[in-house]
Design a protein around this motif. Structure first.
Motif, mmCIF file in Angstrom:
data_model
loop_
_atom_site.group_PDB
_atom_site.id
_atom_site.type_symbol
_atom_site.label_atom_id
_atom_site.label_comp_id
_atom_site.label_asym_id
_atom_site.label_seq_id
_atom_site.Cartn_x
_atom_site.Cartn_y
_atom_site.Cartn_z
ATOM 1 N N ARG A 56 -0.557 4.941 -0.530
ATOM 2 C CA ARG A 56 -1.819 4.849 0.200
ATOM 3 C C ARG A 56 -1.599 5.096 1.695
ATOM 4 O O ARG A 56 -1.703 4.205 2.514
ATOM 5 N N THR A 110 -4.182 4.165 4.588
ATOM 6 C CA THR A 110 -4.301 2.830 5.165
ATOM 7 C C THR A 110 -3.483 2.665 6.439
ATOM 8 O O THR A 110 -3.518 1.596 7.059
ATOM 9 N N ARG A 113 2.208 2.388 -3.238
ATOM 10 C CA ARG A 113 1.221 3.095 -4.061
ATOM 11 C C ARG A 113 0.828 4.438 -3.450
ATOM 12 O O ARG A 113 -0.093 5.096 -3.947
ATOM 13 N N GLU A 140 0.829 -1.205 0.000
ATOM 14 C CA GLU A 140 0.000 0.000 0.000
ATOM 15 C C GLU A 140 0.867 1.259 0.000
ATOM 16 O O GLU A 140 0.555 2.235 -0.702
#
Length: 476
Positions: free
Chosen positions: A280, A283, A278, A275
């Motif tokens: 993210r 999260t 990317r 994650e």
């Protein structure tokens, strides 16, 4: 172009300064046997702490020699940098190599006659790297220091392009990235770095940036690596201090962070490698007390008032799990405390604590004995340099590096004999630490650092910014 530096001749010259203290030089051969010189270096290095828990530490002369790659006299090249984090990635001749990350880097000519860096012509890109070939056990190759010489983005001075740069608009506003930590995918094909985002006009910290490198194994030339940048966290809550896998199987990661510049209160976050690659950040979970409860727990709530400290002091370090010790460990030296030139080792069975603090190493002179003039920082572990565990051996061998830079100036970095050991500054110093494998049974309760009150009691004056780089003029 890639800065390929000529390896220096590896003989040693020593001058006795005082009983048990030697001035030594890796660069210029000047008589004497190499065997005798190594013996003297061992004597120098064993001025270490022998703690009540059985830790001993010494200067790692063999590793210092391994990384002693200097330009030939009169040639321009890599002559020091800070940060000095390392991760093992794929690729290269053996399929395994160490990527070393550096922040502010000194590129200039080397004067072999008086063992000095030259101020005239100095250029300082905000990051550089080195590549070290590894085998299946350790990483014993000579480093190839690499920087970019591309002035097409901003400015006109060849050599000033950082290896990792922010977008052009930010670059023009004086924003830079200092890569200070990282982790590689378990297969070595990709890597995730953590950088301090900084305003170089006043060296103020602006936040944290993730640098995602999707392919470091099949692309041999690091200059051709693609990377993506993700600004994460907040200006007042940063997560660049350390990053590492949370266990031996999954892609779950731990990150260490801080509120403001309080180095003596470390906070914990967790996410997955996939994650974060990317970008993210949504999260991420934080070790928190979200409702002021006494019991800490994982939460998506990132408010600074709810984050729960885990115990150790840290800043620009590493977090490493040792199978030999059955412990997490980290190293720390407080560059704000001029009264205590020591490196401490923090250990814990669980990441959330309690943690124990043990003295690992006393930084020797001239840096440790004259703390008012020097700032020592960035104590980091390098497991790939420790080698394989020795069956039946009572101790586990660990390796760390630290940096020392001049406080309030840079004159000493460029003075004659400024590259002569042991007075060489702004260059990673290698230390080998021997730790009893039964350390867990020897940890005294009095060494535990777990509560908010204990963490608060360790605080000293606020950190005023990282000690990297040099002034515009020597001694300015």
């Amino acid at each position: 172009m890639v800065g390929k530096l000529v390896a220096s001749v590896c003989s040693f010259a020593l001058l006795a300064l005082a009983p048990g203290y030697y001035l030594y030089n890796f660069s210029n051969p000047s008589g004497g046997s190499r065997q005798w010189s190594q013996h003297a270096l061992r004597r120098l290095g064993t001025t270490a702490v022998a703690s009540a828990q059985g830790l001993t530490a010494s200067f790692a002369f063999d590793l210092q020699q391994q990384f002693e790659v200097l330009p030939e006299g009169g040639e321009r090249g890599w002559l020091g940098a800070d940060a000095a984090a390392s991760i093992v990635i794929g690729g290269g001749r053996t399929g395994r190599r160490a990527l070393w990350l550096y922040a502010d880097t000194l590129l200039t000519e080397y004067h072999s006659g008086n063992q000095s860096r030259q101020w005239d012509g100095l250029q300082m890109p905000r990051s550089s790297i080195a590549m070290v070939e590894c085998d299946s056990v350790s990483c014993g190759g000579r480093p190839e220091y690499i920087w970019r010489e591309d002035a097409s983005r901003v400015g006109s001075k060849i050599g000033e392009a950082a290896f990792f740069e922010p977008p052009l608009a930010e670059l023009r506003r004086g924003v830079a990235l200092w890569p200070v930590a990282g982790v590689a995918a378990r297969d070595g094909k990709s890597a995730l770095l953590v950088a301090i985002r900084v305003n170089v006009s006043d060296y103020s910290v602006l936040g944290t940036t993730l640098i995602a490198l999707p392919d470091v194994a099949s692309v041999e030339d690091p200059r051709k690596w693609d990377y993506k940048l993700y600004d994460v966290g907040a200006e007042n809550v940063t997560w660049f201090t350390a990053i590492g896998f949370a266990d031996g199987r999954t892609d779950s990661l731990y990150l260490w962070g801080h509120i403001g510049s309080d180095k003596h209160t470390t906070h914990l976050a967790r996410a997955t490698y996939s994650e974060l690659m990317r970008g993210r950040w949504d999260t991420v979970e934080y070790w928190s007390r979200p409702h002021g409860d006494e019991q800490s727990q994982w939460s998506r709530h990132a408010d600074a008032t709810s984050l729960a400290p885990i115990g150790p002091a840290s800043w620009e370090g590493t977090i490493t799990w040792s199978e030999e010790l059955g412990l997490w460990y980290s190293f720390f030296t407080d560059d704000d405390d001029i009264t205590d030139p020591s490196i401490y080792m923090y250990v814990a069975e669980d990441m959330t604590g309690p943690w124990s603090r043990l003295k690992a190493y006393d930084i020797p002179g001239p840096f440790g004995t004259d703390g008012k003039s020097w700032s020592c920082y960035a104590a980091k572990a390098h497991p790939e340099l420790a080698g394989a565990p020795i069956a039946g051996h009572a101790n586990a061998d660990l390796v760390l590096t630290y940096l020392c830079n001049e406080r309030g100036g840079s004159k000493k970095l460029f003075q004659p004999m400024g590259m002569f050991w042991p007075s060489r500054s702004y260059w990673p110093t290698f230390v080998r630490v021997s730790v009893p494998r039964d350390l867990r049974q020897k940890l005294p309760h009095s060494s535990m650092v777990a509560s908010v009150e204990e963490a608060s009691s360790l605080r000293r004056r606020p950190h005023q910014g990282r000690a990297g780089g040099v002034d515009e003029e020597p001694g300015a």
